[in-house]
Structure formats: structure tokens, C-alpha cells
Motif scaffolding. Structure first.
Motif, PDB file in Angstrom:
ATOM      1  N   ALA A 132       0.812  -1.221   0.000  1.00  0.00           N
ATOM      2  CA  ALA A 132       0.000   0.000   0.000  1.00  0.00           C
ATOM      3  C   ALA A 132       0.847   1.274   0.000  1.00  0.00           C
ATOM      4  N   LEU A 133       2.166   1.137  -0.002  1.00  0.00           N
ATOM      5  CA  LEU A 133       3.024   2.330   0.005  1.00  0.00           C
ATOM      6  C   LEU A 133       3.068   2.963  -1.382  1.00  0.00           C
ATOM      7  N   SER A 134       3.284   4.274  -1.412  1.00  0.00           N
ATOM      8  CA  SER A 134       3.531   4.941  -2.699  1.00  0.00           C
ATOM      9  C   SER A 134       4.929   4.571  -3.177  1.00  0.00           C
ATOM     10  N   GLY A 135       5.208   4.889  -4.436  1.00  0.00           N
ATOM     11  CA  GLY A 135       6.532   4.583  -4.995  1.00  0.00           C
ATOM     12  C   GLY A 135       7.657   5.218  -4.182  1.00  0.00           C
ATOM     13  N   GLY A 136       7.452   6.480  -3.807  1.00  0.00           N
ATOM     14  CA  GLY A 136       8.493   7.189  -3.048  1.00  0.00           C
ATOM     15  C   GLY A 136       8.684   6.594  -1.663  1.00  0.00           C
ATOM     16  N   GLN A 137       7.563   6.228  -1.037  1.00  0.00           N
ATOM     17  CA  GLN A 137       7.654   5.614   0.297  1.00  0.00           C
ATOM     18  C   GLN A 137       8.390   4.275   0.217  1.00  0.00           C
ATOM     19  N   ARG A 138       8.137   3.572  -0.859  1.00  0.00           N
ATOM     20  CA  ARG A 138       8.773   2.269  -1.033  1.00  0.00           C
ATOM     21  C   ARG A 138      10.287   2.411  -1.191  1.00  0.00           C
ATOM     22  N   ARG A 139      10.703   3.430  -1.905  1.00  0.00           N
ATOM     23  CA  ARG A 139      12.146   3.663  -2.060  1.00  0.00           C
ATOM     24  C   ARG A 139      12.779   4.035  -0.715  1.00  0.00           C
ATOM     25  N   ARG A 140      12.001   4.764   0.102  1.00  0.00           N
ATOM     26  CA  ARG A 140      12.529   5.096   1.432  1.00  0.00           C
ATOM     27  C   ARG A 140      12.621   3.861   2.309  1.00  0.00           C
ATOM     28  N   LEU A 141      11.656   2.952   2.106  1.00  0.00           N
ATOM     29  CA  LEU A 141      11.717   1.688   2.834  1.00  0.00           C
ATOM     30  C   LEU A 141      12.959   0.901   2.399  1.00  0.00           C
ATOM     31  N   ASP A 142      13.237   0.901   1.100  1.00  0.00           N
ATOM     32  CA  ASP A 142      14.441   0.218   0.604  1.00  0.00           C
ATOM     33  C   ASP A 142      15.693   0.768   1.306  1.00  0.00           C
ATOM     34  N   LEU A 143      15.710   2.087   1.445  1.00  0.00           N
ATOM     35  CA  LEU A 143      16.848   2.728   2.106  1.00  0.00           C
ATOM     36  C   LEU A 143      16.940   2.276   3.566  1.00  0.00           C
ATOM     37  N   ALA A 144      15.784   2.253   4.225  1.00  0.00           N
ATOM     38  CA  ALA A 144      15.757   1.819   5.630  1.00  0.00           C
ATOM     39  C   ALA A 144      16.269   0.383   5.764  1.00  0.00           C
ATOM     40  N   LEU A 145      15.915  -0.464   4.820  1.00  0.00           N
ATOM     41  CA  LEU A 145      16.364  -1.861   4.875  1.00  0.00           C
ATOM     42  C   LEU A 145      17.888  -1.934   4.732  1.00  0.00           C
TER      43      LEU A 145
END
Ligand code: ATP
Length: 233
Positions: A132-145
Motif C-alpha cells: 500500500a506504500l507509494s513509490g516514493g515511500q517504497r524507495r525510502r523503505l528500501d533505504l531503511a532496509l
């Protein structure tokens, strides 16, 4: 932390058949520095980064990263580096919090998931499912990982490709915060502005060769006005 460089690369060479993807490339990254690998498609950026990460073998040359040879660094090496990959899709049903917890559990120096979510601006999305994340949120999640194990060295492959200007500024601010924490960062980018904005040193690769290396300002001075010209060296 101190005097030993984070990355030392000398005469790094990689061939794919007859193609010389990296041709005796050498550079040094001091601890705490941000270095950008800049260059057009096919320049050899990904090949170089994957060799340093330990995911691709080299044909020749010497590589030392955090005192390890990435080719045989093993788990001790992997625990000290962070790699930002794009989430593949199988994570979709997890919540942000679950995924961050899972990733952090792999590392001895792990971040608390809440702290990690806050760091990348996802504090209000901790219970949201990844799908349910937006594309930008997903990229930030990738960074967090990639940051979950508090890496000494972070590899960032094209951190803002596809971002709108606001998302790019947000990512740049976050990278500034990581710099303040002393994290060494090696990033690849196609964007000159990004290299100028973030990097202490820029390595310009073209067709497998290191054609320029220096402070962003020095490159501008040497190459004539825009660093863009470095692409044509
Ligand atoms: P991009 O910006 O498009 O990601 P890059 O600078 O990261 O480019 P690389 O992906 O490292 O460049 O590729 C360098 C050269 O090596 C290219 O000519 C590419 O086609 C070639 N190459 C990369 N991987 C392989 C492979 N597995 N087999 C054969 N050739 C490869």
C-alpha cells in the motif's frame, strides 16, 4: 574509525568476454567520505559496486573494503556494509514494521524498527502493508532496509533515479544526516547535480576507465565549466 581508508581499489579489472568493463581502475575512499561514481550507461559503475559488495568476482587488481577483501569477506564483512536494493515484491504482505524488524534481526548492531522508520520519514506508515506504500515511500523503505544493521559503509545505487524534486531533496537531506553520523557512502548516479550536492569526491567512469577523480569543484575547474564535459573526456 580513523586513518585507515574505508575503500582502497587499485588496478581493478573486469572483463566480460572481449569487453573490458573495468580497465585498471583505482581510487581511495576515506572513512566518513561520500564518493559518487558518475558516468553514462555502461560505464562500469554497477560492475565496480558489485565487486566491492562481494557479489561479483574481479579478474585482476586489489580491493580492500573496511579491511576486508570483499571476495572472501563472508559474514563478518556483510554485517558491516549496507546495500540498498529495490524491494522485489515478495515483501508486499508485510507491514513496514514487520519488514524492518525482520531485516534488523539479521544484524548484531541492529536499529530499533521505530527509529529506522523515523530516520527515513516513515514513522506514520509503520503499520501499513508494503503493497500500500507509494513509490516514493517504497524507495525510502528500501533505504531503511539497507540501513538496518547500522552499516559503516553504505552502497547506494542511483538513490534518486525517478524521484520528483521534493523526494530528491528529502533523500539528499537523509544522506546528509547519515554523513553526520559518520557513515561512509559510495553511490552511483547519472546526475551531476547529485554528485555535486552530496559527494566529497567524484569518480567519473567512461567505458570502464576512470577518466576523472577529484572534488566536485576541482572537476569543474579542470573540465571547463560544467562537470557534464567530463562525460566526453
Ligand atoms: P548503468 O548506468 O546502465 O547501470 P553501469 O555504468 O552500471 O551502467 P555496468 O552495468 O557495470 O555499467 O556495465 C559495464 C559494461 O559491462 C556494459 O557494457 C555492460 O553491457 C557490460 N556488462 C555488465 N554486466 C555484464 C554481464 N553479466 N555479462 C556481459 N556483459 C556485461
Amino acid at each position: 574509525r580513523g586513518d585507515t581508508p574505508a575503500i582502497v581499489v587499485a588496478d581493478l579489472t573486469r572483463r566480460y568476454g572481449d569487453l573490458l568493463a573495468l580497465d585498471h581502475v583505482g581510487f581511495t575512499v576515506e572513512t566518513g567520505q561520500i564518493v559518487a561514481l558518475l558516468g553514462p550507461n555502461g560505464a562500469g559503475k554497477t560492475t565496480a559496486v558489485e565487486i566491492l559488495e562481494g557479489y561479483r568476482p574481479r579478474d585482476d587488481g586489489q580491493v580492500s573494503v573496511l579491511g576486508f577483501d570483499p571476495a572472501d569477506g563472508g559474514r563478518a564483512y556483510r554485517e558491516r556494509i549496507g546495500i540498498v536494493l529495490q524491494t522485489a515484491g515478495f515483501e508486499d504482505e508485510f507491514t513496514v514494521d514487520e519488514l524492518l524488524r525482520l531485516q534488523a534481526s539479521l544484524y548484531p548492531r541492529r536499529y530499533d524498527p521505530g527509529e529506522l522508520a523515523g530516520l527515513v520519514g516513515l514513522a506514520d506508515r509503520r503499520r501499513t502493508r508494503v503493497k500500500a506504500l507509494s513509490g516514493g515511500q517504497r524507495r525510502r523503505l528500501d533505504l531503511a532496509l539497507g540501513l538496518a544493521g547500522r552499516p559503516d559503509l553504505l552502497f547506494l545505487d542511483e538513490p534518486t533515479t525517478g524521484f520528483d524534486p521534493a523526494a530528491r531533496r528529502h533523500a539528499w537531506d537523509l544522506i546528509d544526516r547519515l554523513r553526520e553520523q559518520g557513515t561512509t557512502i559510495l553511490l552511483t548516479t547519472h546526475y551531476i547535480e547529485e554528485a555535486e550536492r552530496l559527494a566529497d569526491r567524484v569518480a567519473v567512469l567512461r567505458a570502464g576507465r576512470l577518466v576523472a577523480w577529484g572534488r566536485p569543484s576541482e572537476l569543474e575547474a579542470r573540465c571547463g565549466l560544467p562537470t557534464r564535459l567530463a562525460f566526453r573526456l
